[in-house]
Scaffold this motif. Structure first.
Motif, PDB file in Angstrom:
ATOM      1  N   GLU A 145     -13.656  28.971  88.374  1.00 48.75           N
ATOM      2  CA  GLU A 145     -12.952  27.462  87.658  1.00 48.75           C
ATOM      3  C   GLU A 145     -14.673  26.613  87.684  1.00 48.75           C
ATOM      4  OE1 GLU A 145      -9.191  26.438  87.084  1.00 48.75           O
ATOM      5  OE2 GLU A 145      -9.233  28.473  87.017  1.00 48.75           O
ATOM      6  N   VAL A 146     -15.239  26.101  86.858  1.00 49.50           N
ATOM      7  CA  VAL A 146     -15.539  25.485  86.948  1.00 49.50           C
ATOM      8  C   VAL A 146     -15.076  23.303  87.823  1.00 49.50           C
ATOM      9  CG1 VAL A 146     -17.823  22.820  86.611  1.00 49.50           C
ATOM     10  CG2 VAL A 146     -17.759  25.222  85.392  1.00 49.50           C
ATOM     11  N   GLY A 147     -15.821  22.626  89.193  1.00 48.42           N
ATOM     12  CA  GLY A 147     -15.005  21.815  89.750  1.00 48.42           C
ATOM     13  C   GLY A 147     -13.853  21.716  90.278  1.00 48.42           C
ATOM     14  N   ALA A 148     -13.503  23.740  90.761  1.00 48.92           N
ATOM     15  CA  ALA A 148     -12.291  24.147  91.478  1.00 48.92           C
ATOM     16  C   ALA A 148     -12.417  23.801  92.738  1.00 48.92           C
ATOM     17  CB  ALA A 148     -11.929  25.812  92.152  1.00 48.92           C
ATOM     18  N   ALA A 149     -13.838  23.245  93.548  1.00 53.31           N
ATOM     19  CA  ALA A 149     -14.556  23.237  94.824  1.00 53.31           C
ATOM     20  C   ALA A 149     -14.047  21.394  95.638  1.00 53.31           C
ATOM     21  CB  ALA A 149     -15.627  23.468  95.340  1.00 53.31           C
ATOM     22  N   ALA A 150     -14.332  20.802  93.795  1.00 52.76           N
ATOM     23  CA  ALA A 150     -14.393  20.074  94.081  1.00 52.76           C
ATOM     24  C   ALA A 150     -12.123  19.613  93.738  1.00 52.76           C
ATOM     25  CB  ALA A 150     -14.604  19.003  92.787  1.00 52.76           C
ATOM     26  N   ILE A 151     -11.994  20.119  93.478  1.00 51.04           N
ATOM     27  CA  ILE A 151     -10.130  19.663  93.225  1.00 51.04           C
ATOM     28  C   ILE A 151      -9.705  19.967  94.732  1.00 51.04           C
ATOM     29  CG2 ILE A 151      -8.071  21.048  92.344  1.00 51.04           C
ATOM     30  CD1 ILE A 151      -9.884  21.109  90.408  1.00 51.04           C
ATOM     31  N   ALA A 152     -10.226  21.875  95.668  1.00 49.90           N
ATOM     32  CA  ALA A 152      -9.815  21.531  96.620  1.00 49.90           C
ATOM     33  C   ALA A 152      -9.521  20.467  97.911  1.00 49.90           C
ATOM     34  CB  ALA A 152     -10.213  23.093  96.975  1.00 49.90           C
ATOM     35  N   ALA A 153     -10.890  20.071  96.840  1.00 52.89           N
ATOM     36  CA  ALA A 153     -11.583  19.043  98.447  1.00 52.89           C
ATOM     37  C   ALA A 153     -10.853  17.806  98.811  1.00 52.89           C
ATOM     38  CB  ALA A 153     -13.288  18.886  98.460  1.00 52.89           C
ATOM     39  N   GLN A 154     -10.200  17.562  97.468  1.00 52.13           N
ATOM     40  CA  GLN A 154      -8.853  16.215  97.091  1.00 52.13           C
ATOM     41  C   GLN A 154      -8.038  16.603  97.936  1.00 52.13           C
ATOM     42  OE1 GLN A 154      -8.189  15.617  93.207  1.00 52.13           O
ATOM     43  NE2 GLN A 154     -10.203  15.276  92.698  1.00 52.13           N
ATOM     44  N   TYR A 155      -7.438  17.938  98.127  1.00 52.20           N
ATOM     45  CA  TYR A 155      -5.903  17.957  98.873  1.00 52.20           C
ATOM     46  C   TYR A 155      -5.771  19.068 100.095  1.00 52.20           C
ATOM     47  CZ  TYR A 155      -3.867  18.108  94.449  1.00 52.20           C
ATOM     48  OH  TYR A 155      -3.264  17.985  93.151  1.00 52.20           O
ATOM     49  N   CYS A 156      -7.190  18.695 100.793  1.00 51.41           N
ATOM     50  CA  CYS A 156      -8.129  19.019 102.517  1.00 51.41           C
ATOM     51  C   CYS A 156      -8.689  18.308 103.379  1.00 51.41           C
ATOM     52  CB  CYS A 156      -8.489  20.327 102.220  1.00 51.41           C
ATOM     53  SG  CYS A 156      -9.857  21.079 103.382  1.00 51.41           S
ATOM     54  N   ARG A 157      -7.777  17.837 104.472  1.00 51.63           N
ATOM     55  CA  ARG A 157      -8.535  17.321 104.841  1.00 51.63           C
ATOM     56  C   ARG A 157     -10.009  17.489 105.673  1.00 51.63           C
ATOM     57  NH1 ARG A 157      -3.268  16.009 108.939  1.00 51.63           N
ATOM     58  NH2 ARG A 157      -3.261  18.339 107.365  1.00 51.63           N
ATOM     59  N   LYS A 158     -10.490  19.001 105.758  1.00 50.67           N
ATOM     60  CA  LYS A 158     -11.064  19.251 106.658  1.00 50.67           C
ATOM     61  C   LYS A 158     -12.486  19.606 105.722  1.00 50.67           C
ATOM     62  CE  LYS A 158      -8.228  20.318 110.435  1.00 50.67           C
ATOM     63  NZ  LYS A 158      -8.162  21.596 110.109  1.00 50.67           N
ATOM     64  N   PRO A 159     -14.043  19.563 105.828  1.00 48.94           N
ATOM     65  CA  PRO A 159     -14.352  19.338 105.059  1.00 48.94           C
ATOM     66  C   PRO A 159     -14.447  21.313 104.168  1.00 48.94           C
ATOM     67  CG  PRO A 159     -15.653  19.325 107.142  1.00 48.94           C
ATOM     68  CD  PRO A 159     -14.343  19.630 107.703  1.00 48.94           C
ATOM     69  N   ILE A 160     -14.872  20.407 103.136  1.00 55.08           N
ATOM     70  CA  ILE A 160     -14.621  22.382 102.100  1.00 55.08           C
ATOM     71  C   ILE A 160     -16.679  22.240 101.201  1.00 55.08           C
ATOM     72  CG2 ILE A 160     -14.128  22.740  99.501  1.00 55.08           C
ATOM     73  CD1 ILE A 160     -11.716  22.839 101.140  1.00 55.08           C
ATOM     74  N   ILE A 161     -17.056  23.412 101.682  1.00 57.47           N
ATOM     75  CA  ILE A 161     -18.115  23.961 101.222  1.00 57.47           C
ATOM     76  C   ILE A 161     -17.846  25.048  99.930  1.00 57.47           C
ATOM     77  CG2 ILE A 161     -20.212  24.824 101.951  1.00 57.47           C
ATOM     78  CD1 ILE A 161     -19.690  24.223 104.926  1.00 57.47           C
ATOM     79  N   ASN A 162     -18.507  24.580  98.489  1.00 59.35           N
ATOM     80  CA  ASN A 162     -18.377  24.808  97.487  1.00 59.35           C
ATOM     81  C   ASN A 162     -19.783  26.450  97.577  1.00 59.35           C
ATOM     82  OD1 ASN A 162     -19.054  25.648  94.792  1.00 59.35           O
ATOM     83  ND2 ASN A 162     -19.436  24.034  94.063  1.00 59.35           N
ATOM     84  N   ALA A 163     -18.710  27.733  97.175  1.00 57.44           N
ATOM     85  CA  ALA A 163     -19.913  28.533  98.030  1.00 57.44           C
ATOM     86  C   ALA A 163     -19.965  29.027  96.608  1.00 57.44           C
ATOM     87  CB  ALA A 163     -19.530  29.573  98.415  1.00 57.44           C
ATOM     88  N   GLY A 164     -20.110  28.411  94.874  1.00 55.97           N
ATOM     89  CA  GLY A 164     -20.256  28.738  93.857  1.00 55.97           C
ATOM     90  C   GLY A 164     -18.346  28.754  93.160  1.00 55.97           C
ATOM     91  N   ASP A 165     -18.814  27.416  91.773  1.00 48.91           N
ATOM     92  CA  ASP A 165     -17.547  26.941  91.059  1.00 48.91           C
ATOM     93  C   ASP A 165     -17.977  27.674  89.419  1.00 48.91           C
ATOM     94  OD1 ASP A 165     -19.110  24.971  91.229  1.00 48.91           O
ATOM     95  OD2 ASP A 165     -17.589  23.403  90.493  1.00 48.91           O
ATOM     96  N   GLY A 166     -17.409  28.725  89.355  1.00 47.61           N
ATOM     97  CA  GLY A 166     -17.400  29.391  88.048  1.00 47.61           C
ATOM     98  C   GLY A 166     -19.303  29.126  87.496  1.00 47.61           C
ATOM     99  N   VAL A 167     -19.393  28.718  86.341  1.00 49.95           N
ATOM    100  CA  VAL A 167     -21.032  28.071  86.038  1.00 49.95           C
ATOM    101  C   VAL A 167     -21.170  27.189  86.203  1.00 49.95           C
ATOM    102  CG1 VAL A 167     -20.313  30.072  84.279  1.00 49.95           C
ATOM    103  CG2 VAL A 167     -20.091  27.163  83.863  1.00 49.95           C
ATOM    104  N   GLY A 168     -20.219  26.484  87.430  1.00 51.61           N
ATOM    105  CA  GLY A 168     -20.861  24.966  87.412  1.00 51.61           C
ATOM    106  C   GLY A 168     -22.109  25.117  88.490  1.00 51.61           C
ATOM    107  N   GLU A 169     -21.933  24.899  89.691  1.00 49.71           N
ATOM    108  CA  GLU A 169     -22.730  24.548  90.850  1.00 49.71           C
ATOM    109  C   GLU A 169     -22.459  25.450  92.198  1.00 49.71           C
ATOM    110  OE1 GLU A 169     -24.435  21.472  92.094  1.00 49.71           O
ATOM    111  OE2 GLU A 169     -24.064  20.486  91.309  1.00 49.71           O
ATOM    112  N   HIS A 170     -23.707  26.008  92.372  1.00 48.08           N
ATOM    113  CA  HIS A 170     -24.095  26.695  93.633  1.00 48.08           C
ATOM    114  C   HIS A 170     -25.120  26.257  94.649  1.00 48.08           C
ATOM    115  CE1 HIS A 170     -23.344  30.034  96.681  1.00 48.08           C
ATOM    116  NE2 HIS A 170     -23.929  31.292  95.897  1.00 48.08           N
ATOM    117  N   PRO A 171     -23.998  24.810  95.294  1.00 50.78           N
ATOM    118  CA  PRO A 171     -24.861  24.275  95.985  1.00 50.78           C
ATOM    119  C   PRO A 171     -25.790  24.934  97.459  1.00 50.78           C
ATOM    120  CG  PRO A 171     -22.482  23.332  96.672  1.00 50.78           C
ATOM    121  CD  PRO A 171     -23.195  24.072  95.090  1.00 50.78           C
ATOM    122  N   THR A 172     -25.281  25.607  97.783  1.00 50.66           N
ATOM    123  CA  THR A 172     -25.624  26.355  98.883  1.00 50.66           C
ATOM    124  C   THR A 172     -26.491  27.049  98.755  1.00 50.66           C
ATOM    125  OG1 THR A 172     -23.728  28.182  99.760  1.00 50.66           O
ATOM    126  CG2 THR A 172     -23.337  25.990 100.470  1.00 50.66           C
TER     127      THR A 172
END
Ligand code: ASP
Length: 343
Positions: A145-172
């Motif tokens: 799902e688009v935006g899932a990594a951003a949501i995960a980051a809101q709930y996590c104190r440790k760094p989250i790295i987005n490895a692809g969120d649906g058709v959204g982004e794949h920054p790495t």
């Protein structure tokens, strides 16, 4: 209700308000020098990077390359743990993050098959990342799902790295793609980049085109009509001053192309199988296609390929897609070291 008071107390004492959780301020041991720009940060979108930030990543990636070439594995992240949480299939991204962590002396909790984890029991994404942050120092997540990594980051104190969120982004992937261009062609400016294939669902081209808008780059988008780059993204890129043009055919733009970025038609994103069938073989790059291309240029692909590039092209020195995977290892090593305060 007997015991009610006690339960309430326990709940209050363990509850951390979301705003507080969001503050990623890990406790620094006395004398620690980890005041680097990406320390403790999430990597969710390429829009977090400016040209200076990119140079920083690439400088660290070059150091990683040199270290891997000279010593192979070293202890920069010794004692650190990465949780690799993949809700979608992956070969390169998951294994390159694992290899990156292991080459840096750290270890990995691999969750590549969420159907065998508590996710299959209905556990929510916030609960899963809260679990993993109890065990790991950094979490890499891929989600449909688009935006899932951003949501995960809101709930996590440790760094989250987005490895692809649906058709959204794949920054790495976009960072490693740009690093590949820089290493192969020696520059990221004054380039003509042609993106080919599924530009609608291909998240790698969404992220890469945004990164390229930081440079003097002309972009040609070549795709079947139903797989055109999302209009809002084209508008966003134009508003940033990027010369971007859409085409139905490759022939006219290939001779001026410095980077031919080929993508797979993303079968899993189609609702109508007939629509996929109608476009799946739309473009196939062969040695014959490449006759009109420059001698000094590169062909890239985030992989996997499913027929868009003929295997006969693999020995062409311009075919950079296997080297691109290796640049990915160095880029991901750099990102892990950076968010963990070691670079
Ligand atoms: N591996 C890339 C991605 O995860 C490209 C692809 O799957 O086609 O987006």
């Amino acid at each position: 209700m007997p015991g009610g008071e006690k339960r309430k107390e326990a709940t209050v004492s363990t509850y951390i308000p979301p705003a507080q959780r969001r503050e990623k301020s890990p406790h620094l041991p006395f004398g620690d020098m980890r005041q680097t720009p990406f320390y403790g940060k999430d990597i969710i979108s390429v829009s977090q990077f400016d040209a200076a930030g990119l140079e920083y990543v690439f400088g660290v990636a070059e150091e990683m390359r040199s270290m891997v070439e000279h010593v192979g594995t070293f202890d920069l992240l010794k004692g650190k743990i990465l949780a690799n949480l993949f809700y979608e299939p992956s070969t390169r991204t998951s294994s390159s993050f694992m290899a990156a962590m292991q080459r840096l002396g750290g270890s990995v909790i691999p969750i590549n098959e969420v159907r065998y984890s508590s996710v299959a029991k209905g556990e929510s994404l916030p609960d899963t990342v809260r679990t993993l942050e109890s065990y790991a120092d950094v979490i890499v997540i891929r989600h449909p799902e688009v935006g899932a990594a951003a949501i995960a980051a809101q709930y996590c104190r440790k760094p989250i790295i987005n490895a692809g969120d649906g058709v959204g982004e794949h920054p790495t992937q976009a960072l490693l793609d740009l690093f590949t261009i820089r290493e192969e062609l020696g520059r990221t400016d004054n380039l003509t980049v042609t993106m080919l294939g599924d530009l609608k669902y291909g998240r790698t081209v969404h992220s890469l085109s945004r990164l390229l808008s930081l440079f003097k780059t002309r972009v040609h988008c070549v795709s079947p009509d139903i797989l055109r780059m999302p209009p809002d993204l084209v508008a966003e890129l134009k508003a940033r001053g990027m010369p971007i043009q859409e085409h139905a055919m490759l022939d006219a733009v290939l001779p001026e192309t410095d980077v031919l970025y080929v993508t797979r038609v993303q079968k899993e994103r189609f609702e109508d199988p007939a629509a996929y069938e109608s476009v799946k073989g739309a473009f196939v790059i062969t040695p014959e296609t490449m006759q009109s291309a420059k001698n000094q240029m590169v062909v890239m692909h985030p992989l996997p390929r499913v027929g868009e590039i003929a295997m006969e092209l693999d020995d062409d020195p311009r075919a950079a897609y296997f080297r691109q995977m290796e640049y990915g290892l160095y880029t991901r090593m750099a990102l892990l070291a950076m968010v963990l305060g070691k670079a």
